[in-house]
Scaffold this motif. Sequence first.
Motif, PDB file in Angstrom:
ATOM      1  N   ARG A   1       9.036  81.134  -1.332  1.00 41.89           N
ATOM      2  CA  ARG A   1       8.102  80.038  -1.611  1.00 41.89           C
ATOM      3  C   ARG A   1       8.054  79.164  -0.357  1.00 41.89           C
ATOM      4  NH1 ARG A   1       5.574  80.393  -6.643  1.00 41.89           N
ATOM      5  NH2 ARG A   1       4.699  78.520  -5.756  1.00 41.89           N
ATOM      6  N   THR A   2       6.853  78.867   0.120  1.00 40.56           N
ATOM      7  CA  THR A   2       6.682  78.189   1.407  1.00 40.56           C
ATOM      8  C   THR A   2       6.616  76.672   1.249  1.00 40.56           C
ATOM      9  OG1 THR A   2       5.470  80.096   2.260  1.00 40.56           O
ATOM     10  CG2 THR A   2       5.220  78.042   3.464  1.00 40.56           C
ATOM     11  N   TYR A   3       7.405  75.998   2.093  1.00 41.79           N
ATOM     12  CA  TYR A   3       7.407  74.537   2.205  1.00 41.79           C
ATOM     13  C   TYR A   3       7.177  74.194   3.669  1.00 41.79           C
ATOM     14  CZ  TYR A   3       9.217  74.472  -2.488  1.00 41.79           C
ATOM     15  OH  TYR A   3       9.355  74.650  -3.837  1.00 41.79           O
ATOM     16  N   SER A   4       6.448  73.110   3.905  1.00 38.91           N
ATOM     17  CA  SER A   4       6.200  72.683   5.278  1.00 38.91           C
ATOM     18  C   SER A   4       6.149  71.165   5.334  1.00 38.91           C
ATOM     19  CB  SER A   4       4.882  73.272   5.798  1.00 38.91           C
ATOM     20  OG  SER A   4       3.796  72.782   5.042  1.00 38.91           O
ATOM     21  N   TRP A   5       6.275  70.634   6.525  1.00 33.79           N
ATOM     22  CA  TRP A   5       6.125  69.195   6.711  1.00 33.79           C
ATOM     23  C   TRP A   5       5.036  68.918   7.724  1.00 33.79           C
ATOM     24  CZ3 TRP A   5       6.887  67.963  11.743  1.00 33.79           C
ATOM     25  CH2 TRP A   5       7.812  68.689  12.484  1.00 33.79           C
ATOM     26  N   ASN A   6       4.366  67.770   7.528  1.00 35.25           N
ATOM     27  CA  ASN A   6       3.380  67.252   8.477  1.00 35.25           C
ATOM     28  C   ASN A   6       3.868  65.892   8.920  1.00 35.25           C
ATOM     29  OD1 ASN A   6       1.521  69.413   8.117  1.00 35.25           O
ATOM     30  ND2 ASN A   6       0.860  68.467   6.217  1.00 35.25           N
ATOM     31  N   LEU A   7       4.091  65.738  10.208  1.00 34.21           N
ATOM     32  CA  LEU A   7       4.575  64.483  10.760  1.00 34.21           C
ATOM     33  C   LEU A   7       3.461  63.443  10.725  1.00 34.21           C
ATOM     34  CD1 LEU A   7       7.170  63.380  12.054  1.00 34.21           C
ATOM     35  CD2 LEU A   7       6.207  63.983  14.269  1.00 34.21           C
ATOM     36  N   THR A   8       3.738  62.285  10.129  1.00 33.67           N
ATOM     37  CA  THR A   8       2.747  61.204  10.055  1.00 33.67           C
ATOM     38  C   THR A   8       3.081  60.054  11.000  1.00 33.67           C
ATOM     39  OG1 THR A   8       3.923  60.236   8.180  1.00 33.67           O
ATOM     40  CG2 THR A   8       2.094  61.725   7.681  1.00 33.67           C
ATOM     41  N   ASP A   9       4.274  60.070  11.584  1.00 33.70           N
ATOM     42  CA  ASP A   9       4.685  59.050  12.542  1.00 33.70           C
ATOM     43  C   ASP A   9       5.384  59.757  13.697  1.00 33.70           C
ATOM     44  OD1 ASP A   9       5.828  56.993  14.026  1.00 33.70           O
ATOM     45  OD2 ASP A   9       6.364  55.810  12.268  1.00 33.70           O
ATOM     46  N   ASN A  10       4.705  59.878  14.827  1.00 33.11           N
ATOM     47  CA  ASN A  10       5.238  60.659  15.945  1.00 33.11           C
ATOM     48  C   ASN A  10       6.405  60.004  16.682  1.00 33.11           C
ATOM     49  OD1 ASN A  10       3.918  58.682  17.356  1.00 33.11           O
ATOM     50  ND2 ASN A  10       2.379  60.028  18.254  1.00 33.11           N
ATOM     51  N   ARG A  11       6.883  58.878  16.207  1.00 32.17           N
ATOM     52  CA  ARG A  11       8.088  58.270  16.789  1.00 32.17           C
ATOM     53  C   ARG A  11       9.346  58.960  16.289  1.00 32.17           C
ATOM     54  NH1 ARG A  11       7.925  52.364  15.048  1.00 32.17           N
ATOM     55  NH2 ARG A  11       7.264  53.368  13.141  1.00 32.17           N
ATOM     56  N   TYR A  12       9.220  59.839  15.302  1.00 32.15           N
ATOM     57  CA  TYR A  12      10.370  60.534  14.728  1.00 32.15           C
ATOM     58  C   TYR A  12      10.519  61.913  15.351  1.00 32.15           C
ATOM     59  CZ  TYR A  12      10.964  56.799  11.427  1.00 32.15           C
ATOM     60  OH  TYR A  12      11.209  55.581  10.876  1.00 32.15           O
ATOM     61  N   THR A  13      11.763  62.258  15.708  1.00 30.60           N
ATOM     62  CA  THR A  13      12.062  63.528  16.368  1.00 30.60           C
ATOM     63  C   THR A  13      13.270  64.178  15.701  1.00 30.60           C
ATOM     64  OG1 THR A  13      13.487  62.415  17.974  1.00 30.60           O
ATOM     65  CG2 THR A  13      11.169  62.710  18.593  1.00 30.60           C
ATOM     66  N   ASN A  14      13.602  65.370  16.139  1.00 33.09           N
ATOM     67  CA  ASN A  14      14.775  66.109  15.653  1.00 33.09           C
ATOM     68  C   ASN A  14      14.757  66.255  14.129  1.00 33.09           C
ATOM     69  OD1 ASN A  14      15.731  66.241  18.317  1.00 33.09           O
ATOM     70  ND2 ASN A  14      16.775  64.290  18.094  1.00 33.09           N
ATOM     71  N   LEU A  15      13.664  66.774  13.598  1.00 37.78           N
ATOM     72  CA  LEU A  15      13.529  66.947  12.154  1.00 37.78           C
ATOM     73  C   LEU A  15      14.372  68.128  11.683  1.00 37.78           C
ATOM     74  CD1 LEU A  15      10.825  65.421  13.117  1.00 37.78           C
ATOM     75  CD2 LEU A  15      10.102  65.939  10.829  1.00 37.78           C
ATOM     76  N   ASN A  16      15.060  67.938  10.551  1.00 44.01           N
ATOM     77  CA  ASN A  16      15.937  68.964   9.991  1.00 44.01           C
ATOM     78  C   ASN A  16      15.774  69.038   8.482  1.00 44.01           C
ATOM     79  OD1 ASN A  16      17.556  69.849  12.336  1.00 44.01           O
ATOM     80  ND2 ASN A  16      18.142  67.692  12.374  1.00 44.01           N
ATOM     81  N   TRP A  17      15.797  70.260   7.961  1.00 41.75           N
ATOM     82  CA  TRP A  17      15.750  70.506   6.524  1.00 41.75           C
ATOM     83  C   TRP A  17      17.168  70.574   5.967  1.00 41.75           C
ATOM     84  CZ3 TRP A  17      11.119  70.641   4.234  1.00 41.75           C
ATOM     85  CH2 TRP A  17       9.998  71.115   4.906  1.00 41.75           C
TER      86      TRP A  17
ATOM     87  N   THR B   1       8.206  53.025   8.315  1.00 44.30           N
ATOM     88  CA  THR B   1       8.038  54.439   7.966  1.00 44.30           C
ATOM     89  C   THR B   1       9.378  55.171   7.904  1.00 44.30           C
ATOM     90  OG1 THR B   1       7.678  55.044  10.277  1.00 44.30           O
ATOM     91  CG2 THR B   1       5.715  54.550   8.948  1.00 44.30           C
ATOM     92  N   GLN B   2      10.451  54.428   7.773  1.00 49.73           N
ATOM     93  CA  GLN B   2      11.792  55.018   7.760  1.00 49.73           C
ATOM     94  C   GLN B   2      11.918  56.145   6.727  1.00 49.73           C
ATOM     95  OE1 GLN B   2      14.141  54.188   9.894  1.00 49.73           O
ATOM     96  NE2 GLN B   2      16.007  55.001   9.026  1.00 49.73           N
ATOM     97  N   ASN B   3      11.259  56.010   5.591  1.00 49.68           N
ATOM     98  CA  ASN B   3      11.344  57.032   4.550  1.00 49.68           C
ATOM     99  C   ASN B   3       9.975  57.603   4.192  1.00 49.68           C
ATOM    100  OD1 ASN B   3      14.203  56.828   4.229  1.00 49.68           O
ATOM    101  ND2 ASN B   3      13.827  54.861   3.267  1.00 49.68           N
ATOM    102  N   SER B   4       9.038  57.532   5.160  1.00 48.86           N
ATOM    103  CA  SER B   4       7.712  58.107   4.937  1.00 48.86           C
ATOM    104  C   SER B   4       7.106  58.626   6.238  1.00 48.86           C
ATOM    105  CB  SER B   4       6.789  57.065   4.296  1.00 48.86           C
ATOM    106  OG  SER B   4       6.638  55.950   5.156  1.00 48.86           O
ATOM    107  N   PHE B   5       7.942  59.112   7.147  1.00 46.89           N
ATOM    108  CA  PHE B   5       7.500  59.557   8.467  1.00 46.89           C
ATOM    109  C   PHE B   5       6.791  60.912   8.439  1.00 46.89           C
ATOM    110  CE2 PHE B   5      11.908  60.707   7.810  1.00 46.89           C
ATOM    111  CZ  PHE B   5      11.898  62.081   8.040  1.00 46.89           C
ATOM    112  N   ALA B   6       6.872  61.625   7.312  1.00 45.31           N
ATOM    113  CA  ALA B   6       6.237  62.942   7.181  1.00 45.31           C
ATOM    114  C   ALA B   6       5.906  63.181   5.719  1.00 45.31           C
ATOM    115  CB  ALA B   6       7.170  64.041   7.696  1.00 45.31           C
ATOM    116  N   THR B   7       5.058  64.166   5.478  1.00 41.70           N
ATOM    117  CA  THR B   7       4.798  64.613   4.109  1.00 41.70           C
ATOM    118  C   THR B   7       5.335  66.029   3.970  1.00 41.70           C
ATOM    119  OG1 THR B   7       2.605  65.414   4.721  1.00 41.70           O
ATOM    120  CG2 THR B   7       2.736  63.194   3.817  1.00 41.70           C
ATOM    121  N   ILE B   8       5.893  66.322   2.810  1.00 43.02           N
ATOM    122  CA  ILE B   8       6.388  67.669   2.522  1.00 43.02           C
ATOM    123  C   ILE B   8       5.400  68.326   1.568  1.00 43.02           C
ATOM    124  CG2 ILE B   8       8.238  69.038   1.495  1.00 43.02           C
ATOM    125  CD1 ILE B   8      10.202  66.867   2.357  1.00 43.02           C
ATOM    126  N   ASN B   9       5.012  69.547   1.893  1.00 45.31           N
ATOM    127  CA  ASN B   9       4.076  70.307   1.073  1.00 45.31           C
ATOM    128  C   ASN B   9       4.774  71.546   0.524  1.00 45.31           C
ATOM    129  OD1 ASN B   9       1.752  68.663   1.955  1.00 45.31           O
ATOM    130  ND2 ASN B   9       2.197  69.598   3.925  1.00 45.31           N
TER     131      ASN B   9
END
Length: 193
Positions: free
Chosen positions: A108-124, A88-96
């Motif tokens: 314009r609103t963008y959000s992410w949903n984490l799909t793999d909870n092993r990933y932390t410190n998310l940054n845009w 899941t290195q490049n699919s740990f979340a979905t961007i909406n």
Amino acid sequence: MVTKSGVLSSGTRGVLLSEYSYKVKSNSFLLDHPFVWRTTGNIEIVGDSIGASLTVKKSNTSPLQGTISALLAGCGEIALKKFNACETQNSFATINGPEIIKIGQQNRTYSWNLTDNRYTNLNWNMSSSYISVNSSTPNTLLISVPRTYQILDPSNGGDFVTLTLSAQGPCGIGYIYFPIFISNGNPPINPQQ
């Protein structure tokens, strides 16, 4: 004809923190046969490699990679379980969010949903410094394109910019890229990237 119809039960995706036991499961039934067990990668057999179940552990501190297979004498491989801590290195979340923003549109609103909870410190990160980016919450971003934005490729009717989400995971930093088309107000039917 024997096929790989069985599946291994127990364990978790890409994680072996201590010792885990595995059995072969087929059509909702746990099979109780004297399997010959094999492992690859950094998965180590603990104890006996022949029996109805297998106990394994991770053999080093590297990300979990490898397989566990159950073989039955005269039939070959009955079941296989693959482990890939980096899958899941490049699919740990979905961007909406919208894929097209017109010049002059605000917040314009963008959000992410984490799909793999092993990933932390998310940054845009946004690939263009000419676009206004504000974060209202840790997983939400508001993007505005100023009326003064100059399109670099007028023949295409707009420009592509990239919204990037990065995170620290079991195999290092992972990235997800989300292309956004900045339109002059008349986007082409199929903008080319």
